[in-house]
Design a protein around this motif. Structure first.
Motif, PDB file in Angstrom:
ATOM      1  N   ASN A 166     124.922   9.951  28.225  1.00  0.00           N
ATOM      2  CA  ASN A 166     124.483  11.274  28.624  1.00  0.00           C
ATOM      3  C   ASN A 166     123.296  11.665  27.743  1.00  0.00           C
ATOM      4  O   ASN A 166     123.419  11.693  26.524  1.00  0.00           O
ATOM      5  CB  ASN A 166     125.647  12.255  28.442  1.00  0.00           C
ATOM      6  CG  ASN A 166     125.304  13.638  28.912  1.00  0.00           C
ATOM      7  OD1 ASN A 166     124.190  14.115  28.761  1.00  0.00           O
ATOM      8  ND2 ASN A 166     126.284  14.308  29.480  1.00  0.00           N
ATOM      9  N   PRO A 167     122.148  11.990  28.341  1.00  0.00           N
ATOM     10  CA  PRO A 167     120.983  12.356  27.530  1.00  0.00           C
ATOM     11  C   PRO A 167     121.228  13.565  26.637  1.00  0.00           C
ATOM     12  O   PRO A 167     120.661  13.676  25.558  1.00  0.00           O
ATOM     13  CB  PRO A 167     119.876  12.625  28.538  1.00  0.00           C
ATOM     14  CG  PRO A 167     120.472  12.535  29.873  1.00  0.00           C
ATOM     15  CD  PRO A 167     121.863  12.003  29.763  1.00  0.00           C
TER      16      PRO A 167
ATOM     17  N   VAL B 138     118.971  -3.561  24.536  1.00  0.00           N
ATOM     18  CA  VAL B 138     117.878  -3.005  25.334  1.00  0.00           C
ATOM     19  C   VAL B 138     118.157  -1.518  25.516  1.00  0.00           C
ATOM     20  O   VAL B 138     119.187  -1.138  26.072  1.00  0.00           O
ATOM     21  CB  VAL B 138     117.779  -3.699  26.709  1.00  0.00           C
ATOM     22  CG1 VAL B 138     116.622  -3.130  27.507  1.00  0.00           C
ATOM     23  CG2 VAL B 138     117.656  -5.209  26.553  1.00  0.00           C
ATOM     24  N   GLY B 139     117.253  -0.681  25.036  1.00  0.00           N
ATOM     25  CA  GLY B 139     117.354   0.763  25.214  1.00  0.00           C
ATOM     26  C   GLY B 139     116.315   1.217  26.204  1.00  0.00           C
ATOM     27  O   GLY B 139     115.147   0.856  26.083  1.00  0.00           O
ATOM     28  N   ILE B 140     116.744   1.977  27.204  1.00  0.00           N
ATOM     29  CA  ILE B 140     115.814   2.399  28.248  1.00  0.00           C
ATOM     30  C   ILE B 140     115.819   3.916  28.355  1.00  0.00           C
ATOM     31  O   ILE B 140     116.860   4.536  28.575  1.00  0.00           O
ATOM     32  CB  ILE B 140     116.184   1.775  29.608  1.00  0.00           C
ATOM     33  CG1 ILE B 140     116.151   0.239  29.502  1.00  0.00           C
ATOM     34  CG2 ILE B 140     115.235   2.270  30.693  1.00  0.00           C
ATOM     35  CD1 ILE B 140     116.585  -0.474  30.761  1.00  0.00           C
ATOM     36  N   ASP B 141     114.637   4.506  28.197  1.00  0.00           N
ATOM     37  CA  ASP B 141     114.425   5.929  28.439  1.00  0.00           C
ATOM     38  C   ASP B 141     114.051   6.044  29.913  1.00  0.00           C
ATOM     39  O   ASP B 141     112.916   5.795  30.302  1.00  0.00           O
ATOM     40  CB  ASP B 141     113.332   6.459  27.527  1.00  0.00           C
ATOM     41  CG  ASP B 141     113.138   7.960  27.658  1.00  0.00           C
ATOM     42  OD1 ASP B 141     113.912   8.613  28.395  1.00  0.00           O
ATOM     43  OD2 ASP B 141     112.203   8.478  27.031  1.00  0.00           O
TER      44      ASP B 141
ATOM     45  N   LEU C 230     121.168   3.156  28.810  1.00  0.00           N
ATOM     46  CA  LEU C 230     120.207   4.005  29.496  1.00  0.00           C
ATOM     47  C   LEU C 230     120.881   5.281  29.971  1.00  0.00           C
ATOM     48  O   LEU C 230     122.099   5.414  29.887  1.00  0.00           O
ATOM     49  CB  LEU C 230     119.525   3.273  30.647  1.00  0.00           C
ATOM     50  CG  LEU C 230     120.318   2.976  31.897  1.00  0.00           C
ATOM     51  CD1 LEU C 230     119.346   2.649  33.010  1.00  0.00           C
ATOM     52  CD2 LEU C 230     121.248   1.815  31.708  1.00  0.00           C
ATOM     53  N   GLU C 231     120.069   6.206  30.485  1.00  0.00           N
ATOM     54  CA  GLU C 231     120.528   7.564  30.769  1.00  0.00           C
ATOM     55  C   GLU C 231     120.935   7.805  32.222  1.00  0.00           C
ATOM     56  O   GLU C 231     120.911   8.935  32.677  1.00  0.00           O
ATOM     57  CB  GLU C 231     119.417   8.548  30.410  1.00  0.00           C
ATOM     58  CG  GLU C 231     118.997   8.456  28.974  1.00  0.00           C
ATOM     59  CD  GLU C 231     117.686   9.167  28.718  1.00  0.00           C
ATOM     60  OE1 GLU C 231     117.587   9.821  27.670  1.00  0.00           O
ATOM     61  OE2 GLU C 231     116.774   9.076  29.565  1.00  0.00           O
ATOM     62  N   THR C 232     121.329   6.772  32.933  1.00  0.00           N
ATOM     63  CA  THR C 232     121.791   6.946  34.307  1.00  0.00           C
ATOM     64  C   THR C 232     122.787   5.857  34.645  1.00  0.00           C
ATOM     65  O   THR C 232     122.827   4.819  33.971  1.00  0.00           O
ATOM     66  CB  THR C 232     120.622   6.949  35.312  1.00  0.00           C
ATOM     67  OG1 THR C 232     121.105   7.303  36.604  1.00  0.00           O
ATOM     68  CG2 THR C 232     119.925   5.617  35.374  1.00  0.00           C
TER      69      THR C 232
ATOM     70  N   ARG D 135     121.934  16.010  21.128  1.00  0.00           N
ATOM     71  CA  ARG D 135     122.781  16.678  20.147  1.00  0.00           C
ATOM     72  C   ARG D 135     122.943  15.846  18.889  1.00  0.00           C
ATOM     73  O   ARG D 135     122.943  16.362  17.781  1.00  0.00           O
ATOM     74  CB  ARG D 135     124.161  16.978  20.746  1.00  0.00           C
ATOM     75  CG  ARG D 135     124.178  18.192  21.634  1.00  0.00           C
ATOM     76  CD  ARG D 135     125.590  18.634  21.945  1.00  0.00           C
ATOM     77  NE  ARG D 135     126.398  17.589  22.542  1.00  0.00           N
ATOM     78  CZ  ARG D 135     126.570  17.403  23.843  1.00  0.00           C
ATOM     79  NH1 ARG D 135     125.973  18.199  24.690  1.00  0.00           N
ATOM     80  NH2 ARG D 135     127.343  16.438  24.288  1.00  0.00           N
ATOM     81  N   ARG D 136     123.093  14.527  19.022  1.00  0.00           N
ATOM     82  CA  ARG D 136     123.269  13.661  17.857  1.00  0.00           C
ATOM     83  C   ARG D 136     121.994  13.615  17.011  1.00  0.00           C
ATOM     84  O   ARG D 136     122.053  13.468  15.811  1.00  0.00           O
ATOM     85  CB  ARG D 136     123.646  12.238  18.289  1.00  0.00           C
ATOM     86  CG  ARG D 136     124.924  12.132  19.047  1.00  0.00           C
ATOM     87  CD  ARG D 136     126.079  11.698  18.309  1.00  0.00           C
ATOM     88  NE  ARG D 136     125.807  10.676  17.330  1.00  0.00           N
ATOM     89  CZ  ARG D 136     126.692  10.302  16.459  1.00  0.00           C
ATOM     90  NH1 ARG D 136     127.867  10.848  16.450  1.00  0.00           N
ATOM     91  NH2 ARG D 136     126.420   9.372  15.586  1.00  0.00           N
TER      92      ARG D 136
END
Length: 101
Positions: free
Chosen positions: A80-81, A4-7, A58-60, A86-87
């Motif tokens: 880290n967003p 599960v990827g969460i923005d 996720l980013e937090t 960068r990637r």
């Protein structure tokens, strides 16, 4: 395993769910409310009943969403967003030509 990827965002989150070998099986927008987060946790449980088989990125590292996912028993991996950006590299315009060499 279920990935599960969460923005993450303050008002709503964009969620992509997938499995290795299958790719993305669902994409959803989830409002940042207790009811919507609870519905997301239930939805994830419908795809994978074993919490040990769920990985969430996720980013937090804190907040309502993270607490609900951890309470459900899912492995939550904060990223880290800036690292993701960068990637990915510099954004390209849609009309840029890319040479195929």
């Amino acid at each position: 395993m279920l990935a599960v990827g969460i923005d993450w965002a303050e008002d709503f989150h964009l969620v992509a769910v997938g499995r290795p070998g299958e790719g993305v099986i669902d994409v959803a927008r989830v409002e940042h409310t207790p009811a919507a987060v609870a519905a997301l946790v239930a939805r994830i449980g419908g795809w994978e009943p074993d919490p040990a088989e769920v990985r969430v990125v996720l980013e937090t590292r804190h907040g309502l969403l993270v607490e609900a996912l951890v309470d459900a028993g899912y492995t939550v991996l904060p990223v880290n967003p800036d690292l993701v950006a960068r990637r990915r590299g510099p954004a390209k315009k849609k009309d840029e030509n890319v040479s195929a060499t």
